[in-house]
Design a protein around this motif. Structure first.
Motif, PDB file in Angstrom:
ATOM      1  N   LEU A 142      54.049  17.103  19.052  1.00  0.00           N
ATOM      2  CA  LEU A 142      54.427  16.076  18.153  1.00  0.00           C
ATOM      3  C   LEU A 142      53.850  16.581  16.936  1.00  0.00           C
ATOM      4  CD1 LEU A 142      53.653  12.747  19.866  1.00  0.00           C
ATOM      5  CD2 LEU A 142      55.852  13.250  18.977  1.00  0.00           C
ATOM      6  N   ALA A 143      52.393  16.741  16.934  1.00  0.00           N
ATOM      7  CA  ALA A 143      51.968  17.357  15.570  1.00  0.00           C
ATOM      8  C   ALA A 143      52.709  18.658  15.110  1.00  0.00           C
ATOM      9  CB  ALA A 143      50.599  17.878  15.802  1.00  0.00           C
ATOM     10  N   TRP A 145      55.912  19.731  15.537  1.00  0.00           N
ATOM     11  CA  TRP A 145      57.157  19.323  15.233  1.00  0.00           C
ATOM     12  C   TRP A 145      57.044  18.536  13.792  1.00  0.00           C
ATOM     13  CZ3 TRP A 145      60.949  16.119  18.651  1.00  0.00           C
ATOM     14  CH2 TRP A 145      62.246  15.999  17.948  1.00  0.00           C
ATOM     15  N   SER A 146      56.226  17.851  13.656  1.00  0.00           N
ATOM     16  CA  SER A 146      55.979  16.866  12.474  1.00  0.00           C
ATOM     17  C   SER A 146      55.725  17.824  11.307  1.00  0.00           C
ATOM     18  CB  SER A 146      55.024  15.876  12.816  1.00  0.00           C
ATOM     19  OG  SER A 146      55.149  14.957  13.824  1.00  0.00           O
ATOM     20  N   VAL A 147      54.876  18.654  11.546  1.00  0.00           N
ATOM     21  CA  VAL A 147      54.343  19.449  10.315  1.00  0.00           C
ATOM     22  C   VAL A 147      55.531  20.490   9.720  1.00  0.00           C
ATOM     23  CG1 VAL A 147      53.222  21.546   9.455  1.00  0.00           C
ATOM     24  CG2 VAL A 147      52.211  19.820  11.317  1.00  0.00           C
ATOM     25  N   HIS A 149      58.771  20.142  10.272  1.00  0.00           N
ATOM     26  CA  HIS A 149      59.817  19.219  10.042  1.00  0.00           C
ATOM     27  C   HIS A 149      59.696  18.538   8.472  1.00  0.00           C
ATOM     28  CE1 HIS A 149      63.559  16.989  10.545  1.00  0.00           C
ATOM     29  NE2 HIS A 149      63.056  15.832  10.104  1.00  0.00           N
TER      30      HIS A 149
ATOM     31  N   PHE B 151      56.271  13.376  10.437  1.00  0.00           N
ATOM     32  CA  PHE B 151      56.332  12.247  11.698  1.00  0.00           C
ATOM     33  C   PHE B 151      57.116  11.076  11.451  1.00  0.00           C
ATOM     34  CE2 PHE B 151      54.361   8.644  13.715  1.00  0.00           C
ATOM     35  CZ  PHE B 151      54.355   8.950  15.203  1.00  0.00           C
ATOM     36  N   ILE B 179      47.859  11.955  15.992  1.00  0.00           N
ATOM     37  CA  ILE B 179      48.145  13.302  15.429  1.00  0.00           C
ATOM     38  C   ILE B 179      47.294  13.877  14.368  1.00  0.00           C
ATOM     39  CG2 ILE B 179      49.933  14.387  14.494  1.00  0.00           C
ATOM     40  CD1 ILE B 179      51.996  12.950  16.180  1.00  0.00           C
TER      41      ILE B 179
END
Lengths: 186, 186
Positions: A142-143, A145-147, A149, B151, B179
DNA sequence: GACCTAACTTGTCACTGTCAAGATCAACCT
DNA sequence: AGGTTGATCTTGACAGTGACAAGTTAGGTC
């Protein structure tokens, strides 16, 4: 090739032009009719391949997720390399990227789209899997991907342009790597 | 109030309806005429306040950046609290958020918009400033901004829905905090 | 009371996405 | 070879959209 009927690859031609135009003018200014004109066909020709506007975007998003999966899979050994590859893809294919996560433009339950999305998700997960001794892999994914993206989105939209956050470096991949390295996954 | 002419706050009424509609149906399906109808005025009334479509989005984005700045400033003492506040804002005001970083929808050089964007940028910077002994504040700010922006975007577009990345928790703020805490800024 | 200006309306235009119906062509079958 | 079929593309039409121009209303000001 341009002999009116059956020139064979109209579908891919339209997709290519769509990606180009979205990259340069944004999704909002894309017109199916203009797209048809650019491709040298009548205004209703694209509809035969894509159904409607959503269908076109869905096809473009599907192609995008496949390209993304390929990019992630050929990335270096480290999770950091996979992360940078995500950014590289987003900036190399802005026309695709602009559409891939837009649930209002895309038919989210489309068979092919769902499959392609799953494939790129697995590629990302494999990247995380290369990390050793992670206590909570889901959170790491999650982390990560979030960064990437968020960084790609903000860069693409020029959000960093005004702020003096970027030193002299104008190379997004380099900056991305710097950020990813700073964010210690463990 | 609904006495035809001069009902006074048409501008804010239209903005409110615009945010609502974008939140529910997406930016792409927003029609100025439908918006006018919902607000009980003629189809050309909104144009008087916003000029054109871009003008409306620009005004909405400006309002969004002001709301974001306020949200960030009232957030808790820690950078982590500021980060979570960013996510909270994005999910509480999806109609604004959907437009704020879309350079193809907005007049990016608009005076008010630039000012509001700067204000929220400063609020974020202040949040980073609360960290002690940071060697490279710009990189930290980039990383923090990217994480929360990514996120929020991914959550908003339902990108996490299919994947089993989120355990049982359906509360985005909680996940965001998890996160952010994992990502060790130093 | 005349005037001024912001706020809103009405009418119109070119353009867009979508649908229906027709035209063209390649491939296949017998 | 001749006819049929089905995919591909065209033509024509329709309602809806953003934008513009010109007219209407009303709140204030001198």
């Amino acid at each position: 090739m341009a002999d009116a009927y059956h020139h064979g690859d109209l579908r891919s031609v339209v997709l290519r032009h769509a990606a180009d135009q979205i990259a340069h003018e944004g999704v909002d200014r894309l017109s199916l009719r203009g797209l048809a004109q650019r491709s040298g066909v009548s205004h209703a020709a694209p509809a035969h391949h894509f159904g409607d506007r959503r269908g076109l975007f869905t096809a473009l998003a599907t192609e995008g997720f496949d390209l993304l999966a390929a990019e992630l899979r050929t990335a270096g050994p480290d999770l950091r390399d996979v992360a940078v590859a995500y950014v590289r893809f987003a900036l190399a294919r802005p026309g695709h990227f602009a559409v891939m996560f837009r649930s209002d433009l895309v038919r989210s339950d489309d068979r092919d789209l769902v499959a392609a999305r799953r494939r790129s998700g697995e590629a990302l997960r494999d990247g995380v899997g290369r990390l050793e001794q992670v206590d909570d892999p889901a959170a790491v994914q999650l982390a990560a991907w979030s960064v990437v993206h968020g960084f790609a989105s903000l860069w693409r939209e020029g959000a960093f342009a005004g702020s003096d956050l970027l030193g002299a470096s104008a190379d997004p991949e380099e900056v991305a790597r710097r950020i990813v390295e700073r964010v210690a996954f463990s």
